[in-house]
Design an enzyme around this catalytic site. Structure first.
Site, PDB file in Angstrom:
ATOM      1  CB  SER A 295      -0.901   0.034   1.233  1.00 37.38           C
ATOM      2  OG  SER A 295      -0.192   0.531   2.363  1.00 37.38           O
ATOM      3  CG  ASP A 296       1.398   5.844  -1.458  1.00 37.99           C
ATOM      4  OD1 ASP A 296       2.360   6.011  -0.691  1.00 37.99           O
ATOM      5  OD2 ASP A 296       1.189   6.590  -2.432  1.00 37.99           O
ATOM      6  CG  HIS A 297       2.900   7.242   4.374  1.00 28.75           C
ATOM      7  ND1 HIS A 297       2.024   7.854   5.242  1.00 28.75           N
ATOM      8  CD2 HIS A 297       4.082   7.150   5.030  1.00 28.75           C
ATOM      9  CE1 HIS A 297       2.647   8.141   6.359  1.00 28.75           C
ATOM     10  NE2 HIS A 297       3.896   7.715   6.271  1.00 28.75           N
ATOM     11  CB  ALA A 299      -3.073   3.422   1.133  1.00 29.54           C
TER      12      ALA A 299
END
Length: 776
Positions: A295-297, A299
């Site tokens: 996942s992105d930060h 997310a």
């Protein structure tokens, strides 16, 4: 590494379980180093997974923050108990800090499972290369690849195992600040660059000490956020998604990228991090991808804000079920996953699937065979970030000057001569901070060459240089983006005082070089804009310098196309330099003084007005196309502006002049399964050796869905001496004519096709051929 090199640390538990794992690791190491193969990868991973407790499994799915400071005892203890699988780093980290985390994992952890370290190595590590848009402007895959290889060498030497790159989000809206990180508006160009960058980051062998794993981002269509506003909704038709936005990700993954990062945004109403259709149906089933999904930060926890999860349990469940395997800056996996498994809300097989992938990633990175593969031995230490010795300056200078795009050169003002007096003016003229651009990793402003420094070195004692600031980078000292970047200098004097000083300096000069544009924080994550004009102070400075009557060269530094219609008229020459990196000042000086003939071409369209956005070359014709030769009110156009771009995709000038002959086709009827050739003669008609990019475009005239007016399908960068000619040949096969129909099937339909070749997307030689519908 010798077979017995993986030793049981003194502080490790001596339980039978730990001893068994040590033997497994030893067996795998023997196999990997040429000894008797006693255990394969899958056997090893299955045996390791079987020994893990539920909390240890959950821990492997969590990526936590390493802030670039010595780790706290709490952080080390968290790693040691197996509650973290990986750490992402900030600029300023040291190899010693990372080694402390790895010591905690390997020497104190119950199972000794190593962590991996990841960071944002986007356009260089210690040596900073041009930003993505700049590298794409080179249209030179070899140069772009060399930048990625050097970045991998430097980053791995500092202990990183993975980079959150390449960023392959196609973007056609320069209001979006993150356009600076990517490679432009065209799926073909972005895809070719994505392949090369991925290959060079990972190197010949992913587990080698100088290799780092590529994590392709942000899946998917992050660059299409509405209004160019970062983190905003993305609504893209499924057809356009497959035709334009997905190909660059697929190209990078097929090139071997070991990981992919989900976008922070929703796609057609479903957050990417919990989008089963994206992560399982497309990524796993259609593309058969077998790497790690991160996942992105934050997310996963942002699923609650998106309104698709009621709380932490919902968010963790939705993300894992959809196919997100590792949660960056995690909170909810830690809080909820174990309970969800125990309650039966999430099957343990799904958890094991994700944990297996994390472990497989570590195996592929070589960390089970040597947890310190990129960290080195403790007694060796590491070079401090301010040490200039590791920098690859020659390569950075070469890539940077190949990235510069000459947009205007009235009366051949450029190249300049190295004599007389040159006034160097502007907030970016002597600015080694902003020339590095966003995501500058471990690059140091103190090691960067500003424009003024580069010009001074170039002229030596042959010319006199004068300097003035002229204007601040922003009209407001409390500009939000400047507050976000504490390194921005702001002169407290009134704007008129700065302007007057600059004009006085300019009047003493024979020629003026003015550097205008953006601070690096203005083209960055979160840096969305509704106004693409230069700040008022900068525009007024340029106007005042124009009124001096001196020859005026505008050097742009920016991370997005700007609306510079008037600025292009005021300046006699315009050079787009983007943010050109550590050696930017020297590279720009090379071009301004003619030591290097510019060859860059735009990878993105420059609009005349923000109201034209999205403006890109591969648009559909519409049912009422506008004909400027026969204007009509009831046609698709704006009535209050010129509908053409200020500078088109693929555009860029040289200090020499190139011409193209009419096209020659090997056949005018192509049969399915066969290929044809289209050729053109390129001639250098000027007095200088020069390089240009010959571009191939195709158009399907009639199809079951409306097709673009032109699509890039090939390019060749060619160097010619004065007077030299060369025949340029492109092969065209039927796969280049394929597209997604309304049923999302990849098809090639018979009919008439236009083939176009030119030195930009607007000025093209054209011919036509027929695709036969009869199978071979």
């Amino acid at each position: 590494m010798e077979c017995g090199a993986f030793k049981q640390p003194a502080r490790r538990s001596t339980s039978l379980l730990t001893l068994g794992l040590t033997l497994l690791l030893h067996a795998a190491n023997v196999s990997a180093t040429g000894g008797s193969p006693s255990m394969g990868k899958e056997q090893f991973l299955a045996a390791l997974l079987e020994q893990m407790s539920l909390p240890e499994k959950v821990g492997q799915l969590r990526m936590k923050h390493s802030p670039g400071t010595p780790p706290s005892q709490y952080a080390l203890d968290t790693v040691a108990k197996g509650a973290v699988g990986a750490l992402f780093t900030e600029p300023g980290f040291t190899r010693e800090q990372l080694r402390a985390y790895q010591d905690a994992a390997v020497q104190r952890g119950r199972l000794g499972i190593p962590v991996f370290f990841a960071g944002d190595v986007v356009h260089g590590h210690r040596t900073v290369f041009p930003i993505g848009l700049g590298q794409a402007s080179s249209w030179d895959l070899q140069a772009i690849g060399s930048a990625a290889r050097i970045a991998a060498i430097e980053a791995s030497a500092d202990g990183l195992d993975m980079t959150f790159a390449p960023m392959v989000d196609l973007s056609r809206d320069p209001r979006w600040g993150r356009m600076s990180e990517g490679f432009g508006e065209d799926p073909y160009l972005v895809s070719r660059i994505a392949e090369r960058v991925t290959q060079q980051l990972q190197g010949a062998t992913l587990g080698a000490a100088d290799s780092i794993m590529a994590c392709v981002k942000h899946f998917a269509a992050y660059g299409a956020v509405e209004g160019g506003r970062d983190y905003n909704t993305t609504n893209v038709s499924t057809h356009q998604l497959f035709q334009d936005y997905l190909p660059p990700y697929q190209a990078a993954l097929e090139a071997g990228a070991g990981a992919v990062m989900t976008a922070l945004t929703t796609l057609n109403g479903v957050p990417a991090t919990a989008n089963r259709w994206l992560l399982r149906d497309i990524l796993r089933q259609q593309w058969r991808y077998r790497g790690l999904v991160i996942s992105d930060h934050s997310a996963v926890q942002e699923l609650v804000a998106h309104g698709t999860a009621a709380g932490g349990e919902d968010a963790a469940q939705a993300a894992l079920v959809a196919g997100t395997q590792m949660s960056m800056n995690d909170r909810y996996f830690e809080q909820a996953l174990a309970q969800l498994i125990e309650q039966g809300a999430v099957p343990v097989s799904l958890l094991d699937e994700a944990v297996h992938q994390v472990l497989a990633t570590k195996y592929d990175l070589g960390l089970f065979h040597d947890p310190y593969r990129r960290l080195g031995h403790a007694q060796h230490g590491a070079q401090p970030s301010h040490d200039p010795k590791p920098l690859h300056r020659a390569q950075a200078r070469e890539v940077a000057r190949r990235s510069l795009v000459l947009l205007k050169n009235q009366n051949a003002l450029l190249p300049l001569v190295k004599r007389g007096t040159v006034a160097v003016i502007g907030p970016l003229a002597d600015n080694p901070v902003d020339i590095l651009g966003s995501w500058h990793a471990s690059g140091q402003p103190g090691q960067a060459i500003s424009l003024y420094q580069g010009l001074k070195t170039a002229v030596g004692d042959d010319a006199k240089l004068l300097y003035a600031l002229g204007a601040n980078i922003s009209d407001k000292r409390d500009d939000f983006l400047l507050l976000a970047d504490k390194t921005v200098n702001f002169d407290p004097r009134p704007p008129q005082a700065l302007l007057a000083e600059a004009v006085a300096i300019a009047q003493q000069a024979d020629v003026i070089v003015v550097a205008l544009g953006e601070a690096r924080g203005m083209s960055h994550e979160g840096a969305s804009k509704t106004d693409l004009n230069l700040p008022t102070q900068q525009r007024e400075l340029l106007q005042a310098l124009k009124r001096t009557g001196k020859p005026l060269v505008l050097v742009l530094m920016n991370g997005r196309p700007l609306t510079i219609v008037e600025e292009s008229q005021w300046a006699d020459a315009v050079l787009e330099t983007w943010f050109s990196g550590t050696e930017g000042g020297n590279a720009i000086a090379d071009v301004l003084f003619g030591d290097y003939n510019p060859s860059g071409k735009l990878p993105v369209t420059f609009p005349r007005s923000v109201g034209q956005i999205p403006l890109y070359y591969a648009q559909l014709n519409t049912g009422r196309p506008f004909d400027p030769q026969q204007p009509s009110a009831y046609r698709s156009h704006y009535f209050d502006t010129d509908n053409t771009p200020l500078y088109p995709f693929g555009y860029g000038l040289s200090y020499t002049h190139f011409s193209l002959s009419p096209l020659t086709l090997s056949t005018h009827r192509l049969r399915p399964g066969h290929a044809m050739q289209v050729s053109v003669t390129l001639k250098n008609e000027g007095q200088r050796t020069g390089e240009t990019t010959v571009q191939l475009y195709l158009r399907d005239r009639v199809a079951s869905v409306s097709r673009p007016l032109k699509e890039l399908k090939g390019f060749q960068k060619v160097l010619l001496a004065p007077g030299e000619s060369r025949q340029i040949v492109f092969d065209i096969d039927t796969s280049m004519l394929a597209f997604y129909n309304q049923h999302l099937q990849r098809v090639t339909e018979p009919g008439t096709f236009d083939v176009m070749i030119g030195l930009d997307s607007q000025d093209l030689q054209k011919a036509s051929f027929e695709l036969d519908g009869t199978p071979p």
